[in-house]
Write a protein that holds these residues in place. Structure first.
Motif, mmCIF file in Angstrom:
data_model
loop_
_atom_site.group_PDB
_atom_site.id
_atom_site.type_symbol
_atom_site.label_atom_id
_atom_site.label_comp_id
_atom_site.label_asym_id
_atom_site.label_seq_id
_atom_site.Cartn_x
_atom_site.Cartn_y
_atom_site.Cartn_z
ATOM 1 N N LEU A 9 -9.220 -24.743 -53.921
ATOM 2 C CA LEU A 9 -8.970 -24.019 -52.675
ATOM 3 C C LEU A 9 -10.007 -22.917 -52.451
ATOM 4 C CD1 LEU A 9 -5.087 -23.548 -52.469
ATOM 5 C CD2 LEU A 9 -6.550 -24.759 -50.867
ATOM 6 N N THR A 10 -10.348 -22.231 -53.518
ATOM 7 C CA THR A 10 -11.357 -21.173 -53.398
ATOM 8 C C THR A 10 -12.670 -21.733 -52.884
ATOM 9 O OG1 THR A 10 -10.339 -19.962 -55.229
ATOM 10 C CG2 THR A 10 -12.596 -19.376 -54.667
ATOM 11 N N HIS A 11 -13.088 -22.874 -53.435
ATOM 12 C CA HIS A 11 -14.334 -23.511 -52.969
ATOM 13 C C HIS A 11 -14.214 -23.911 -51.492
ATOM 14 C CE1 HIS A 11 -15.632 -23.788 -57.146
ATOM 15 N NE2 HIS A 11 -16.799 -24.231 -56.732
ATOM 16 N N LEU A 12 -13.077 -24.469 -51.098
ATOM 17 C CA LEU A 12 -12.906 -24.948 -49.723
ATOM 18 C C LEU A 12 -12.896 -23.791 -48.734
ATOM 19 C CD1 LEU A 12 -10.180 -27.748 -50.138
ATOM 20 C CD2 LEU A 12 -12.669 -27.986 -50.052
ATOM 21 N N ILE A 13 -12.305 -22.672 -49.135
ATOM 22 C CA ILE A 13 -12.215 -21.536 -48.224
ATOM 23 C C ILE A 13 -13.542 -20.787 -48.147
ATOM 24 C CG2 ILE A 13 -11.056 -19.320 -47.845
ATOM 25 C CD1 ILE A 13 -8.563 -20.646 -49.195
ATOM 26 N N MET A 14 -14.219 -20.670 -49.286
ATOM 27 C CA MET A 14 -15.506 -19.987 -49.295
ATOM 28 C C MET A 14 -16.587 -20.804 -48.599
ATOM 29 S SD MET A 14 -15.270 -17.085 -51.007
ATOM 30 C CE MET A 14 -16.870 -16.763 -51.728
ATOM 31 N N SER A 15 -16.481 -22.134 -48.667
ATOM 32 C CA SER A 15 -17.476 -23.029 -48.055
ATOM 33 C C SER A 15 -16.735 -24.066 -47.213
ATOM 34 C CB SER A 15 -18.320 -23.714 -49.133
ATOM 35 O OG SER A 15 -18.892 -22.769 -50.008
ATOM 36 N N ILE A 53 -3.334 -29.807 -46.560
ATOM 37 C CA ILE A 53 -4.800 -29.890 -46.538
ATOM 38 C C ILE A 53 -5.171 -31.268 -45.998
ATOM 39 C CG2 ILE A 53 -6.900 -29.857 -47.936
ATOM 40 C CD1 ILE A 53 -5.415 -28.134 -49.944
ATOM 41 N N GLU A 54 -6.005 -31.307 -44.965
ATOM 42 C CA GLU A 54 -6.383 -32.575 -44.343
ATOM 43 C C GLU A 54 -7.904 -32.716 -44.323
ATOM 44 O OE1 GLU A 54 -4.636 -32.380 -40.495
ATOM 45 O OE2 GLU A 54 -2.575 -32.681 -41.219
ATOM 46 N N ARG A 55 -8.363 -33.905 -43.966
ATOM 47 C CA ARG A 55 -9.796 -34.148 -43.780
ATOM 48 C C ARG A 55 -10.007 -34.806 -42.427
ATOM 49 N NH1 ARG A 55 -12.610 -36.937 -48.857
ATOM 50 N NH2 ARG A 55 -14.461 -36.074 -47.864
ATOM 51 N N ASN A 56 -11.047 -34.344 -41.699
ATOM 52 C CA ASN A 56 -11.324 -34.955 -40.401
ATOM 53 C C ASN A 56 -12.262 -36.145 -40.550
ATOM 54 O OD1 ASN A 56 -13.932 -33.933 -40.714
ATOM 55 N ND2 ASN A 56 -13.559 -32.145 -39.394
ATOM 56 N N HIS A 57 -12.646 -36.741 -39.416
ATOM 57 C CA HIS A 57 -13.467 -37.952 -39.461
ATOM 58 C C HIS A 57 -14.869 -37.701 -40.020
ATOM 59 C CE1 HIS A 57 -14.476 -36.048 -35.608
ATOM 60 N NE2 HIS A 57 -15.644 -36.673 -35.681
ATOM 61 N N ASN A 58 -15.322 -36.397 -40.034
ATOM 62 C CA ASN A 58 -16.634 -36.072 -40.605
ATOM 63 C C ASN A 58 -16.574 -35.834 -42.110
ATOM 64 O OD1 ASN A 58 -18.065 -36.147 -38.159
ATOM 65 N ND2 ASN A 58 -17.390 -34.054 -37.645
ATOM 66 N N GLY A 59 -15.357 -35.899 -42.665
ATOM 67 C CA GLY A 59 -15.207 -35.662 -44.095
ATOM 68 C C GLY A 59 -15.000 -34.205 -44.454
ATOM 69 N N ASP A 60 -14.857 -33.324 -43.427
ATOM 70 C CA ASP A 60 -14.614 -31.907 -43.693
ATOM 71 C C ASP A 60 -13.153 -31.678 -44.078
ATOM 72 O OD1 ASP A 60 -16.655 -31.193 -40.836
ATOM 73 O OD2 ASP A 60 -17.239 -31.212 -42.942
ATOM 74 N N PHE A 61 -12.939 -30.763 -45.003
ATOM 75 C CA PHE A 61 -11.580 -30.380 -45.384
ATOM 76 C C PHE A 61 -11.054 -29.345 -44.385
ATOM 77 C CE2 PHE A 61 -13.499 -31.839 -49.311
ATOM 78 C CZ PHE A 61 -12.497 -32.595 -49.891
ATOM 79 N N ILE A 62 -9.793 -29.485 -44.004
ATOM 80 C CA ILE A 62 -9.167 -28.530 -43.086
ATOM 81 C C ILE A 62 -8.065 -27.803 -43.840
ATOM 82 C CG2 ILE A 62 -7.908 -28.256 -40.921
ATOM 83 C CD1 ILE A 62 -9.206 -30.909 -40.012
ATOM 84 N N VAL A 63 -8.270 -26.492 -44.017
ATOM 85 C CA VAL A 63 -7.309 -25.666 -44.741
ATOM 86 C C VAL A 63 -6.770 -24.623 -43.766
ATOM 87 C CG1 VAL A 63 -6.950 -24.155 -46.723
ATOM 88 C CG2 VAL A 63 -8.634 -25.992 -46.861
ATOM 89 N N SER A 64 -5.473 -24.642 -43.525
ATOM 90 C CA SER A 64 -4.882 -23.742 -42.537
ATOM 91 C C SER A 64 -4.823 -22.310 -43.053
ATOM 92 C CB SER A 64 -3.466 -24.209 -42.178
ATOM 93 O OG SER A 64 -2.597 -24.006 -43.276
#
Length: 680
Positions: A9-15, A53-64
């Motif tokens: 989560l830290t990696h996803l939120i920071m980047s 936690i979801e991923r969009n069609h571009n492969g990006d992670f979506i963290v609310s």
């Protein structure tokens, strides 16, 4: 929430725009392990009716935002300085702006308080100054109550602001600041790209240009990666004919960075506007023909007005081209002079050329459609005059050095800090592990290493912590090998005088003592100032010492050694987990002497305050690499520049076998503390 998902989560939120491949590489986990951890956590979120936690069609992670709030504010330990260090208002303003630029999503108030190590009210006051400053560039700071702050406006002006701040604020040349601002762009890869550009263009950039490019290239790529799908047209193709643009387009195929054409153009402009010390070829690019023709006319006018005949005129004109070409790009695209200013301008007599230069530069100004600002004109006057009399002295690039250390991150940083002060004649660009050094060794001229390397470049194998005598001997060897030592002739002169007035019994020892003396008074040495730095017992308290006679595994021993620091809230659980994870690595090497281990980690991995504890085990503890350890010193450090004396003292203790044996005989922590206090 377990530690693995917390780190993910830290990696996803920071980047926020990190891709699975990069996440897997940074965390040392397989895609399957990451997906399994996220799926498990999503099940927990579902039970608590949180968004997943979801991923969009571009492969990006979506963290609310709700998930972000599950992490404590301490998770984002971004501050590059220690708790006791305070940024100035101007530094805070610049840090906030660069942080907003390199992070393209909204940045919360909590992020900024952690970055600056100040209160929320201070950050809010700082934001008023930030908003006023960015308005000078036609930009705005957007604010969303739920998400935070973001820079908005013309992307061209955003990147111009980025470039100007880096040039005008030396803060952004610090290694830890660069790592915070551009976590997805590695320092060694950035340096490799810069070196590849020098090789392709057959040039050497000036030392100041290299420093600037190390930050500017990293920060630009960090932003460009997040906005690779955004279409901008900065220059309307005006730099695409340059060799810099063409070479970059080829080189970037070998890097993990995918930039769109607009950001590739701006990246080319960073190189186009950087000063060159030396061009190793007489090859002329078609894109430079007009400027070369104008320089020829400028020199014609100079000769006719001053009646000075320039010798080796072709070489002179090529050197002027090396300076004027980047200056023209800076002026054409409104990039500030910044770090390129030369203090010598105001001390030299070449300023008398300034009035003449105002006339000589007019044809080039007409070609550019812009006037040369005073600072550029003064620098050109200085450069022009200096080239007439001292051309060889201006074209000097320091040898480029790298540090390779196998003793962990703290010792590695201390080594680099010490060597940087010891050798102002060298340009220290990076510190690497052995593995990374072999990938990038061709980018450097000299390597200082704690272990022998299979390399053809000049290498010096040194102790990670050196005595003053060792420093002097090293300095003498290095300067002599590089041919920049001025001591030898002085030593011979002194020896001749001494022989005339005294009987010399041992010329060899006298020579060494004279070399030592001359180097010391001429250069000064970092360890000379150790007395002003804190000692070991500044960080070590009597109750931080633990004695044990139990049979312990190495994991148990590390946990037990860290317990006093945990109880005093100097570290948190992440510190212990990260140290244990490091030891499991077969290449782990944070040892001093034969019986001492110094587990340590970085600020983002659980360092809360400065402190040191000691575990003394009467029974040797078997570590994975076969070492049998009796002494464990967990090191929790914020500001590494303050701890050189302490680490030196721990190194001395670790190599003092009689002392270690006597400490093992003691049964009282207070007695041990008194012994350590006495010797440090």
């Amino acid at each position: 929430m377990n530690e693995r998902i917390r780190n993910i989560l830290t990696h996803l939120i920071m980047s926020p725009n990190i891709k699975m491949a990069q996440l897997s590489k940074e965390m040392g986990l397989t895609r399957r392990q990451i997906n399994y951890a996220i799926n498990q956590f999503n099940d927990e979120l579902l039970e608590k009716e949180f968004p997943q936690i979801e991923r969009n069609h571009n492969g990006d992670f979506i963290v609310s935002l709700e998930i972000v709030k599950l992490l404590s504010p301490n998770q984002f330990t971004l501050s590059a300085k220690g708790e006791d260090t305070v940024y100035t208002e101007f530094e805070r303003r610049s840090l906030i702006i660069i942080f907003l630029i390199t992070n393209t999503t909204y940045i919360s108030l909590d992020h900024l308080t952690d970055l600056l190590n100040v209160s929320k009210s201070t950050v809010m006051e700082d934001m008023k100054r930030v908003e006023a400053y960015v308005r000078n560039y036609g930009l705005l700071i957007s604010y969303n109550r739920n998400e935070g702050y973001q820079v908005s406006g013309s992307e061209h002006r955003v990147l111009q602001l980025l470039s100007d701040l880096i040039k005008n604020e030396s803060l952004f040349y610090q290694h830890n600041i660069k790592n915070i601002m551009a976590p997805n762009v590695l320092e060694e890869e950035t340096l490799h790209l810069i070196h590849n550009m020098e090789q392709m263009l057959h040039v050497n950039y000036s030392d100041k240009s290299i420093e600037y490019l190390q930050s500017a290239v990293r920060f630009l790529i960090q932003r460009g990666l997040d906005l690779s799908n955004k279409k901008s047209n900065f220059f309307k193709g005006q730099v695409r004919d340059s060799p810099e643009f063409k070479f970059l387009r080829v080189l970037l195929d070998d890097y993990p960075w995918k930039l769109n054409t607009s950001y590739l153009e701006w990246l080319a402009l960073l190189f186009l506007s950087s000063n060159i010390n030396e061009r190793k070829t007489t090859q002329v690019y078609d894109s430079d023909n007009t400027l070369i023709s104008l320089i020829t006319k400028m020199v014609d006018s100079f000769e006719s007005q001053t009646l000075i005949k320039i010798n080796e005129r072709d070489a002179f004109e090529r050197r002027i081209l090396n300076h004027l070409r980047p200056a023209c790009f800076r002026i054409k695209f409104n990039l500030n002079l910044g770090v390129y200013s030369e203090s010598a301008i105001y001390e030299a007599n070449y300023i008398v050329l300034n009035d003449l230069m105002k006339e000589l530069i007019v044809p080039i100004e007409n070609w550019l459609g812009k006037a040369f600002p005073n600072d550029e004109l003064e620098l050109l006057s200085y450069y022009f005059g200096f080239q007439l009399t001292n051309p060889s002295e201006l074209n000097h690039t320091k040898p480029r050095a790298v540090v390779v250390c196998t003793n962990g991150v703290i010792v590695s940083k201390l080594m680099r800090e010490n060597l940087d002060k010891l050798f102002p004649e060298l340009h220290f660009l990076a510190s690497f592990s052995v593995r990374n050094f072999y990938k990038f060794e061709d980018d450097y001229d000299v390597v200082f290493t704690t272990t022998p390397l299979q390399s053809n470049i000049l290498q010096y194998i040194i102790n990670p912590i050196m005595t003053l005598k060792e420093q002097v001997n090293l300095k003498y060897r290095v300067l002599k090998d590089l041919g920049i030592n001025e001591i030898d002739s002085s030593v011979e002169d002194l020896l001749e005088i001494i022989r005339e007035h005294a009987l010399v019994n041992d010329t060899k020892d006298l020579r060494k003592d004279l070399e030592y003396f001359l180097l010391k008074i001429k250069q000064g040495f970092p360890l000379d100032d150790l007395n002003s730095l804190p000692s070991l017992t500044h960080y070590l308290k009597p109750h931080f010492i633990t004695l044990t006679n139990e049979d312990l595994s190495w994991e148990e021993a590390i946990s037990l050694s860290c317990k006093p620091l945990m109880e005093e809230q100097i570290i948190d659980e992440k510190f212990i987990n990260d140290c244990i994870q490091q030891v499991r690595d077969k290449n782990y090497s944070s040892f001093l002497g034969m019986r001492t281990c110094i587990p340590h980690t970085t600020v983002e991995n659980g360092v809360l305050k400065d402190g040191i504890s000691i575990l003394i085990s009467k029974k040797p503890i078997e570590f994975p690499n076969g070492r049998r350890i009796n002494f464990i010193f967990p090191l929790s450090f914020y500001d590494l520049t303050m701890h050189l004396k302490t680490v030196n003292q721990i190194a001395d203790i670790s190599n003092n076998v009689p002392l270690l044996d006597s400490l093992l005989e003691e049964s009282d922590e207070k007695e041990i503390y008194q012994i350590l206090r006495k010797i440090t």
